[in-house]
Structure formats: C-alpha cells, structure tokens
Scaffold this active site. Sequence first.
Site: not given
Ligand code: DX5
Ligand code: ZN
Length: 220
Positions: A8, A32, A34, A36, A65, A67, A140, A145-148, A179-181, A201-202
């Site tokens: 991501s 990927h 994102d 938003m 993606h 959002m 999801m 909404g947020f990475g990490g 997607d997510g964590g 992502g992270s």
């Molecule tokens: C969150 C995004 C994800 C995000 C994933 O809303 O859709 O794609 O960037 O980031 P990580 O892998 O850090 O959870």
């Molecule tokens: Zn995403």
Amino acid sequence: MAVKLAPSILAADFLNLGADVELVNKHADIFHLDVMDGILVPNLSFGFPVVDAIAKKARRPMDVHLMIVKPWNYFERFAKSGAAMISFHLEAAKRDGKDASELLDSLKKLGVQAGLAINPDIPVEELYPHLEHADFILIMSVFAGFGGQKFMPESLERIAKLRAELDRQSLGNVRIEVDGGVGTANAPALVKAGAEILVAGSSVFGAEDPVRACETIKCN
Ligand code: DX5
Ligand code: ZN
C-alpha cells in the site's frame, strides 16, 4: 492461484516515491493505491496527481481502493489513469441507494477488474448477492481510513466464510483481497483462510528491510 503481494503506497515515502515504486516493481505484484475523501472514512489521502505519476513508472498492475462517497463518479477517470483493478465500498453504494452489482458491472465495462470492499462491521452475507458480479472482494481487516492499525483476528473467520460461499456459488475465480494490519505474522493464516491478494502498508515500507519483508510475506 499464487498469492499476490500488494504494497500500500499510503505507507511509502512521498519524498522518495520513485524508490518505493521501484521496490514494488521489483519485489511485489500489485500497487495498492488508497484514495480517501474524508467523508466515507475520516482521513484524506491522495488522488489523480499521485496515481498518474505512479502510472508512468509502474510495471505492475495498479489496484485503486476507493474509500470515497459516490465512487462511480470517478470510475472512468481512474480507469483512464491505467488502473487494472478498482474497488469501492458496499457502504458507499448503500449510502446512495445504488445497486452494487450494477456498479461492479459498470467497472467491468470499463475494462478493469471490479472489486467490492467492506469494513469489519458489515456482515459478509451482505456481499453474497453481488459475488457473481465481482472479480475480487476486499475484506478490510481494520476499519478503513488509516495505515498502521492492528489486524482484527476475526477477519480470518470472515475470509473463510466468504471463501466457502464463493465455492458454494461455483465462483472459485473470484479472488479475496485482505487489507489492514497484514504482515509476516498473519500472512500464512490469511492465505490458509482463502485470501489471495495481501495488501501490506507499514509491514513493507516501515520494515527495516522492505525487500526482505516482501519476500517473507510472499513466501509464507
Ligand atoms: C486503510 C487502507 C490500507 C492501509 C493498509 O484504510 O485501506 O490499504 O494502507 O496499511 P497497513 O498495512 O499499515 O495496515
Ligand atoms: Zn486499502
């Protein structure tokens, strides 16, 4: 089907985006991206200038993606940017009384792979009427909404349930994206549950050794 890794770009270094784009080109499978709007999700990210810049350098397919509310207003524009995959949220369709199956069909008409995304609080059963219209489903595993954020373990059961329903409907070709964590610790269990596209992502861009992170997540 082989598992694909989709880093991501939200977690990339925007002052050195070229280097991170090359990392994906060389060591991963899909970009990927994102997008938003601060309305469907409580955050803003990036839009056309960033996607178009990445498109010029991308040697891997781009997965946008969305959002955002009223995502259909932008399907054509992102397809023109070169997106190979576009997903939107079922929540965005419901909010405006739109039929998600029709929206998926309209994405396919644009020549892109059509994806339907849901947040962790939407029962997977709500996807069932739309599965035959989708090329992929984005589950999801954190609230969009947020990475990490921390991976929600109940996502494993949701993925397994969806995989079973896809098989029941003879839709084995519909892929599940998570997607997510996502990272090295949970990738094996996610693949076992039925996920085929892992967004990370992270755990990729925040890793001490991003190349190694890509390889470890993919090899799991
Ligand atoms: C969150 C995004 C994800 C995000 C994933 O809303 O859709 O794609 O960037 O980031 P990580 O892998 O850090 O959870
Ligand atoms: Zn995403």
